[in-house]
Motif scaffolding. Sequence first.
Motif, short mmCIF file in Angstrom:
data_model
loop_
_atom_site.label_atom_id
_atom_site.label_comp_id
_atom_site.label_asym_id
_atom_site.label_seq_id
_atom_site.Cartn_x
_atom_site.Cartn_y
_atom_site.Cartn_z
N SER A 143 68.74 -92.03 -92.36
CA SER A 143 67.99 -92.02 -91.10
C SER A 143 68.43 -90.85 -90.23
O SER A 143 69.58 -90.41 -90.29
CB SER A 143 68.21 -93.34 -90.34
N TYR A 144 67.48 -90.37 -89.42
CA TYR A 144 67.73 -89.23 -88.55
C TYR A 144 67.30 -89.56 -87.13
O TYR A 144 66.45 -90.42 -86.89
CB TYR A 144 66.95 -88.00 -89.04
N SER A 145 67.91 -88.83 -86.18
CA SER A 145 67.54 -88.95 -84.78
C SER A 145 67.31 -87.55 -84.22
O SER A 145 67.94 -86.58 -84.68
CB SER A 145 68.65 -89.64 -83.98
N GLU A 146 66.44 -87.46 -83.23
CA GLU A 146 66.19 -86.18 -82.58
C GLU A 146 67.37 -85.85 -81.68
O GLU A 146 67.75 -86.65 -80.82
CB GLU A 146 64.90 -86.23 -81.77
N SER A 147 67.95 -84.67 -81.88
CA SER A 147 69.14 -84.29 -81.12
C SER A 147 68.80 -83.89 -79.68
O SER A 147 69.66 -83.95 -78.79
CB SER A 147 69.86 -83.12 -81.80
N GLU A 177 67.27 -77.67 -79.43
CA GLU A 177 66.31 -76.94 -80.26
C GLU A 177 66.93 -76.37 -81.52
O GLU A 177 66.36 -76.49 -82.61
CB GLU A 177 65.68 -75.82 -79.44
N GLY A 204 67.82 -79.52 -83.92
CA GLY A 204 66.72 -80.35 -84.42
C GLY A 204 67.16 -81.76 -84.71
O GLY A 204 68.04 -82.31 -84.04
N GLU A 205 66.59 -82.36 -85.74
CA GLU A 205 66.99 -83.71 -86.13
C GLU A 205 68.36 -83.70 -86.80
O GLU A 205 68.68 -82.77 -87.55
CB GLU A 205 65.96 -84.32 -87.08
N THR A 206 69.15 -84.73 -86.53
CA THR A 206 70.46 -84.87 -87.18
C THR A 206 70.57 -86.27 -87.76
O THR A 206 69.86 -87.20 -87.32
CB THR A 206 71.61 -84.65 -86.19
N PRO A 207 71.46 -86.46 -88.74
CA PRO A 207 71.74 -87.82 -89.20
C PRO A 207 72.09 -88.70 -88.00
O PRO A 207 72.77 -88.25 -87.07
CB PRO A 207 72.92 -87.63 -90.14
N SER A 208 71.60 -89.94 -88.00
CA SER A 208 71.68 -90.80 -86.82
C SER A 208 73.10 -91.01 -86.32
O SER A 208 73.33 -91.19 -85.12
CB SER A 208 71.04 -92.16 -87.12
N LYS A 219 70.91 -81.64 -93.40
CA LYS A 219 69.64 -81.82 -94.10
C LYS A 219 69.81 -82.54 -95.44
O LYS A 219 68.86 -83.09 -95.99
CB LYS A 219 68.96 -80.47 -94.33
#
Length: 427
Positions: free
Chosen positions: A8-12, A15, A18-22, A418
């Motif tokens: 699962s990922y969360s929006e950091s 910019e 970007g998305e990172t592991p939760s 990623k």
Amino acid sequence: MKLKPYGSYSESGVEWIGETPSHWKIYRNKEIFKERGTLSSTGSEKLLTVSHITGVTLRSEKNVNMFMAESHEGYKLCKKGDLIVNTMWAWMGALGTAREDGICSPAYGVYEPRNGIPYDHRYFDYLYRTKNAVAEMTRYSKGIVSSRLRLYPKEFFQIFTALPTEHEQNKICNHIEKLSTLVDKKIALLKKKKELYLELIDAIISERILKGIDDNTDFDDSGVEWIGPKPKNWKVVRVKDIAKSVNGGAFKESLSPSGIPIVKIQQLTKNTSATEFCDVNSNKIKKENKIKKGDLLFSWSTLIMPFVYAGPDAVLNQHIFKIICNKDVNPNWLYFYLRHAVERLSIFSHGSTMQHILKSDFDNLEVVMPDVEMQIEIADSLNADIKKIELIIDNIDKQIKELVLFKDSVTADAVLGKVDLSEESVI
């Protein structure tokens, strides 16, 4: 083994990240680092330097001709694991972490990790040299033009960074190191292969330029020790007997592109791009100082290498000879002869920091010369065979470039979360 993303990922909200592991945490750099402000009292510690290519390395390992200070007293102390940033070149990625204790320039930024922060220094070395991170460093740098940008501590501390656990950092770094070892071995083999093909080109040129293309040729003594035997019907002459070497001019430069381009040593490539222009009217420039595509040039300062000019009409800088051949001399053949004779000419070079040869030494270079018909045959055969080898070399260069891009891509994917490397993985 194909690498998979995290579950699962969360929006950091940042910019460049970007998305990172939760489960990864977002920090400002001021929460991760603090400045190490200690200075050396003796300057006797190992001197470290920072490059956008190699990161942090010992100055003693670099082949640098730049000015060295007499004393390093007052230089900044660095400890193993510290992040060192070349303040003036951070926008190019000139930063990295120290692998050992030492000292560095007072102009560098030295940052030590704070206690309690997950910190494998290798991870930060890889992370901050990715394209995304370098772009962020550039965005926070201060200055009017790119070459004057500076990344000061205040701005560096404002940058956000996403961090996995130290255990994950360790796994990621181990994976990258294993991958890098394998890729670097492949690259080293390809570079060696390229060297062998370049040596083959030199060998082919030497063979044909001194012996011709007829296996049944009779030889006699050339009377020149470095040349040795020569085909019986070939003449021994000097460069000045068969061509005129003309030095370029000392032209006043103008930044206006309306003028005629000035070609300098560093622009003698297949893709010549002159950035300075002569402000003298073209009609007032001597014909011998003008060059056009196909002209034979020889840089007597620094490079000592023949070139067949491939750029637009231009004027020639004073550190380069234009070689004007007699009517019984084929320029393509003379190009190959001079390429073969570069090592011989280097014997006569002068200077310590900038090697050069005198015009008299160049003009008196011995040449073993066949008739013009044979010159053309030799040049044509060399062009044809070398072109085939150069296609192989181009393919090798392409493979090397692809491997470098692959390594950079995998490194970036790993440190930016990623792919999931939290468990043991096989490369």
